[in-house]
Design an enzyme around this catalytic site. Structure first.
Site, PDB file in Angstrom:
ATOM      1  CG  HIS A 125     -29.077  34.902 -27.209  1.00 63.50           C
ATOM      2  ND1 HIS A 125     -29.951  34.965 -28.263  1.00 63.50           N
ATOM      3  CD2 HIS A 125     -27.916  35.470 -27.641  1.00 63.50           C
ATOM      4  CE1 HIS A 125     -29.359  35.563 -29.294  1.00 63.50           C
ATOM      5  NE2 HIS A 125     -28.120  35.876 -28.935  1.00 63.50           N
ATOM      6  CD  GLU A 128     -32.613  33.317 -26.184  1.00 65.33           C
ATOM      7  OE1 GLU A 128     -32.342  32.343 -26.916  1.00 65.33           O
ATOM      8  OE2 GLU A 128     -32.581  34.499 -26.591  1.00 65.33           O
ATOM      9  CG  HIS A 182     -31.985  31.209 -30.306  1.00 64.41           C
ATOM     10  ND1 HIS A 182     -31.074  32.147 -29.846  1.00 64.41           N
ATOM     11  CD2 HIS A 182     -31.304  30.449 -31.203  1.00 64.41           C
ATOM     12  CE1 HIS A 182     -29.914  31.967 -30.441  1.00 64.41           C
ATOM     13  NE2 HIS A 182     -30.022  30.942 -31.279  1.00 64.41           N
ATOM     14  CD  GLU A 187     -35.930  33.107 -31.496  1.00 66.85           C
ATOM     15  OE1 GLU A 187     -36.157  32.973 -30.282  1.00 66.85           O
ATOM     16  OE2 GLU A 187     -34.951  33.734 -31.939  1.00 66.85           O
TER      17      GLU A 187
END
Length: 424
Positions: A165, A168, A299, A372
């Site tokens: 993404h 990020e 991420h 994450e």
């Protein structure tokens, strides 16, 4: 169901960081598809349980975090209206940006230069290769680190991936940190030396170079998530982490709408970037056996350790029996204990389909986790934390990254069943 990982006792609105503005339906139609398809950040109130999160995700909006019953989402105005029609209160969040010149982060050219320097400095243990080209023709670097780096040895392999993404950027820094860790500490740190000597380590520092460069064009952040290929109807971009070929578009965990932040593309692997990494992973099948045994896909944000499956809330599913689920949960808990993240099955947050970790596990048998990273809440910077946190937040994953590599020979050791599943 595991507790919602990102439910933190943190105030949603931090002074000077977030301003709330009511959605104006008159502004609902996209007017500039080239700029995030008019996507923006919204706060959705009244998000109290798993069903709420999945209803919101089903509109095509991307859920970025959930704090104290409020979901922070990236959505087009049309998606925001759909959420409103579901009965939720939706407010627009205007987040102040970080300084335009965020010199602590690496742009694409700086990243490539650092990788070139590392390869030159450590030629006996590191090679800078290529997955191929992105949609806009940028090289997608692939790093191999091993003691006999030019040979294909019969050793367990580990894959670390970053930056599916675009916004990020901290994940690129995480990948560069791992390159430095495994090369600069080789011959100095016995643990790292042992891993480099007994593993083949693969690092993909930038899965989305086009989106990453677009996100910082003009010296400012654009809140861009997807890649940059045309998506139809004047829009651009496919969500790379919804474009993988297992349970693609199956379960309302992605969107078929080109303007959506979670647009999965017209078919699985329609994005050249996912094709490139898929082809590499498949090339690691030797004699029908996948050599990559474990993986982390980095991420941001929410401080979570996630494992398959994302497409279903059931802990057990085809290809994921009781022992496999126990292994994922136990190993995920060990990794999370080392970095202070919250461990949970991916779908415990909300349903996602077509994700890389579901594909890696279901089709290749790779013990694949999503990390994450920092921060745990939007008031600490969301997708754009200050460069001052890079060193601390990348080093925070040192232990987890090493642990995963150590368990790559037989993950079943964490539940004491190595003799059953890994007899040799």
């Amino acid at each position: 169901m595991l507790a919602l990982a990102v439910a933190r006792s943190v105030a949603l609105v931090a002074a000077g960081l977030v301003t709330l503005v009511a959605v104006n339906p008159a502004d609902a139609s996209p007017t500039n598809p080239e700029y995030s398809q008019n996507s923006a950040s919204y706060v959705v109130a009244g998000v109290n349980d798993y069903a709420d999160r999945n209803r919101i995700g089903g509109t095509g909006a991307a859920i970025d975090s959930v704090v104290n019953g409020r979901a922070n989402v990236t959505a087009t105005p049309e998606e925001a209206r759909r959420i409103q029609r579901l009965g939720y209160r939706v407010i627009r969040a205007q987040t102040e940006g970080f300084p335009a010149a965020d010199a602590g982060y690496h742009d694409y050219a700086e990243m490539m230069a650092e990788l070139d320097r590392a390869a030159k400095a450590h030629p006996t243990i590191m090679r800078k290769l290529s997955l191929g080209k992105s949609y806009e023709g940028r090289d997608m670097p692939l790093i191999k680190i091993s003691d006999n780096v030019t040979e294909d040895e019969d050793e367990p392999e580990v894959l670390y991936g970053a930056h599916q993404h675009a916004r990020e950027h901290l994940t690129v820094e995480m990948a560069l940190y791992l390159v430095r860790l495994f090369t600069e500490q080789y011959g100095k740190d016995p643990r790292i030396t042992r891993l480099v000597n007994s593993r083949e380590i693969w690092i993909v520092p930038d899965m989305n170079p086009d989106g990453g460069e677009y996100d910082i064009v003009g010296g400012q952040y654009h809140n861009w998530r997807k890649n940059r290929q045309p998506a139809g109807d004047g829009y651009r971009g496919v969500d790379l982490n919804r474009n993988w070929g297992y349970k693609f578009g199956c379960c309302q965990g992605s969107s078929p709408v080109a303007s959506s932040e979670t647009y999965h593309g017209p078919r699985a692997f329609s994005a050249p970037e996912t094709q490139r990494l898929r082809d590499f992973v498949l090339s690691r099948r030797v004699g029908g056996v996948q050599q990559i045994r474990a993986a982390i896909d980095f991420h941001t944000y929410s401080e979570l350790v996630l494992w398959p499956y994302g497409y279903t809330e059931r802990p057990s599913a085809p290809g994921l029996g009781q022992d496999q689920q126990r292994t994922f949960a136990t190993l995920g808990g060990i990794l999370a204990k080392s970095n202070g993240y919250t461990p949970e099955q991916s779908s415990s947050l909300y349903i996602t389909d077509g994700s890389i970790i579901d594909w890696l596990w279901a089709t290749q048998g790779v013990w694949a986790f999503t990390f994450e990273m920092y921060p745990g809440s939007p008031d600490k910077g969301g997708f754009y934390p200050p460069a001052s946190v890079i060193a601390e937040q990348t080093a925070r994953n040192r232990e987890a990254s090493l642990l995963l590599a150590e368990y790559a020979d037989c993950a079943y050791r964490v539940i004491g069943k190595q003799q059953q599943y890994c007899p040799r």
